[in-house]
Design an enzyme around this catalytic site. Structure first.
Site, mmCIF file in Angstrom:
data_model
loop_
_atom_site.group_PDB
_atom_site.id
_atom_site.type_symbol
_atom_site.label_atom_id
_atom_site.label_comp_id
_atom_site.label_asym_id
_atom_site.label_seq_id
_atom_site.Cartn_x
_atom_site.Cartn_y
_atom_site.Cartn_z
ATOM 1 N N GLU A 1 0.825 -1.221 0.000
ATOM 2 C CA GLU A 1 0.000 0.000 0.000
ATOM 3 C C GLU A 1 0.850 1.259 0.000
ATOM 4 O O GLU A 1 1.830 1.359 0.745
ATOM 5 C CB GLU A 1 -0.896 -0.024 1.249
ATOM 6 N N SER B 1 -13.477 5.019 -9.095
ATOM 7 C CA SER B 1 -13.074 5.968 -10.141
ATOM 8 C C SER B 1 -12.248 5.278 -11.222
ATOM 9 O O SER B 1 -12.503 5.475 -12.418
ATOM 10 C CB SER B 1 -12.369 7.188 -9.556
ATOM 11 N N ASP C 1 -4.533 0.925 -9.388
ATOM 12 C CA ASP C 1 -5.979 0.701 -9.479
ATOM 13 C C ASP C 1 -6.420 0.449 -10.911
ATOM 14 O O ASP C 1 -7.162 -0.500 -11.201
ATOM 15 C CB ASP C 1 -6.748 1.922 -8.937
HETATM 16 C C1 GLA Z 1 -5.184 4.819 -4.225
HETATM 17 C C2 GLA Z 1 -4.421 5.158 -5.488
HETATM 18 C C3 GLA Z 1 -3.429 4.044 -5.844
HETATM 19 C C4 GLA Z 1 -2.565 3.650 -4.648
HETATM 20 C C5 GLA Z 1 -3.426 3.438 -3.401
HETATM 21 C C6 GLA Z 1 -2.592 3.220 -2.173
HETATM 22 O O1 GLA Z 1 -6.014 3.730 -4.444
HETATM 23 O O2 GLA Z 1 -5.286 5.384 -6.561
HETATM 24 O O3 GLA Z 1 -2.640 4.446 -6.941
HETATM 25 O O4 GLA Z 1 -1.574 4.598 -4.419
HETATM 26 O O5 GLA Z 1 -4.295 4.521 -3.169
HETATM 27 O O6 GLA Z 1 -1.818 2.068 -2.277
#
Ligand code: GLA
Length: 379
Positions: free
Chosen positions: A28, A122, A166
């Site tokens: 994360e 999103s 994501d």
């Molecule tokens: C959000 C961001 C990702 C990542 C996570 C944390 O989901 O969109 O790119 O950085 O937070 O791991």
């Protein structure tokens, strides 16, 4: 969706698409630091019913929100406030920037992901829009490129410095598989997510993620600042190029306790992902669970992106015998946690967690057993 489409646009939708949301198993806040992450696509996501039109209009409607938009087809767009349709609009803008040509479109969206709960609603709508347009107009663009353009939508159109995780996860997910993605090189492999007698629970804290974007951008900047200081003696492109032994020897270069904590999280989290991969491959689920707890602790103490609600969930999990690991997932500041819970105990776990949480937080979380599904697809 067809009936709703007909009611709203007075014609038939010609094509239907689906893009999932994601959970991140571990890794994360390291995608924007060149680290390795381990997300998977889930069965919940966003649906799109669509038909081309000849009146050179882009029409956006959604079953979840009352706001609609109708725009003339033009060569570029800018964000117009905070409404949901900025995400598909940003996706279209990005495709137009790449010189792809489209015609007018009537689009009806529907999502069954909890919105703003850290399950990538999103990224789901961005990738869905681009994939649908690719299919409708026969564009030559890979799903990886779609993911990269989706990241651009977030970074440039929406204004969040998020990484690639994501969009990649929802574009490239595979049923029952976790993706091990190197966010620097975009090399990836699929890891069978075989958890036997266990189930992956998703627990939505139902905490509103206030100021999440600005805090996210602040973390992004802090990582950049820590890296810059370390680079005065170390050669590294990303924080994740540095291992924890090297970091311990050079952390004095940072000379700022907050930046040092942020960097320590990033570097150790990246190492946990490697250990988690081995644990998953060797079917050592208990070790995998321990790594989840360690990840949460680091996000709470060092990266400071958890919060009372997510911590309450993880605290409960630690007391529950048939739960072997839990952590917040996604950006944090509210949103969701995940937990590995013995299948037979899932109902009891849910019931006890709900009352534990209600007592301490004052409202209830939502808990469901997740299904690891495929990435974006035509229906
Ligand atoms: C959000 C961001 C990702 C990542 C996570 C944390 O989901 O969109 O790119 O950085 O937070 O791991």
């Amino acid at each position: 969706m067809q009936e709703n489409f007909r009611n709203r646009f007075h014609k038939e939708a010609t094509d239907f698409f689906f893009c999932p949301g994601r959970v991140n198993l571990i890794g994360e806040h390291i995608d924007y630091n060149g680290g390795k992450v381990m997300p998977c696509a889930i069965s919940l996501g966003t649906f799109l019913a669509v038909a081309k039109n000849t009146d050179k209009k882009l029409r956006f409607q959604c079953l979840n929100f009352p706001e609609t938009a109708e725009l003339h087809l033009q060569s570029s767009y800018a964000r117009t406030g905070k409404e949901w349709f900025n995400y598909p609009l940003g996706a279209i803008h990005q495709l137009l920037q790449e010189d792809h040509t489209i015609s007018g479109l009537d689009m009806l969206f529907y999502g069954n992901l909890p919105i703003g709960a850290g399950l990538s609603s999103s990224a789901s709508i961005e990738v869905l829009t681009m994939f649908a347009i690719k299919e409708l107009f026969g564009l030559t663009i890979s799903n990886t490129d779609i993911a990269l353009l989706g990241k651009k939508v977030e970074n440039e159109f929406i204004g969040v410095n998020s990484g690639i995780m994501d969009q990649f996860a929802v574009a490239m997910g595979q049923k029952d598989k976790a993706i091990l993605l190197n966010c620097d090189t975009l090399e990836y492999e699929y890891l069978p997510f075989e958890i036997g007698d266990y189930v992956l629970a998703i627990i939505n804290s139902n905490k509103q993620r206030t100021l999440a974007d600005s805090k996210y951008n602040e973390r992004f900047m802090q990582c950049g600042a820590a890296l810059k200081l370390l680079k005065t003696e170390l050669s590294a492109t990303h924080l994740c190029d540095i291992d924890s032994v090297t970091f311990q020897k050079h952390k004095h270069l940072i000379n700022d306790p907050v930046l040092e904590k942020r960097a320590l999280h990033v570097i150790t989290e990246n190492e946990r992902v490697k250990q988690a991969k081995d644990a998953l491959q060797n079917r050592e689920l208990n070790t995998f669970g321990e790594l989840m707890y360690a990840s949460h602790q680091s996000l709470k103490e060092l990266y400071e992106v958890s919060g009372k609600e997510l911590d309450t969930i993880v605290d409960f999990c630690k007391t529950y015998g048939d739960c072997i690991g839990a952590r917040m997932t996604g950006a944090g500041f509210g949103g969701c946690a995940i937990a590995l819970v013995r299948k037979d105990s899932f109902d009891d776990f849910s019931e006890k967690l709900i009352s534990y949480y209600q007592e301490r937080v004052g409202y209830q979380p939502e808990i469901f057993a997740s299904v690891i599904g495929d990435g974006v697809k035509s229906l």
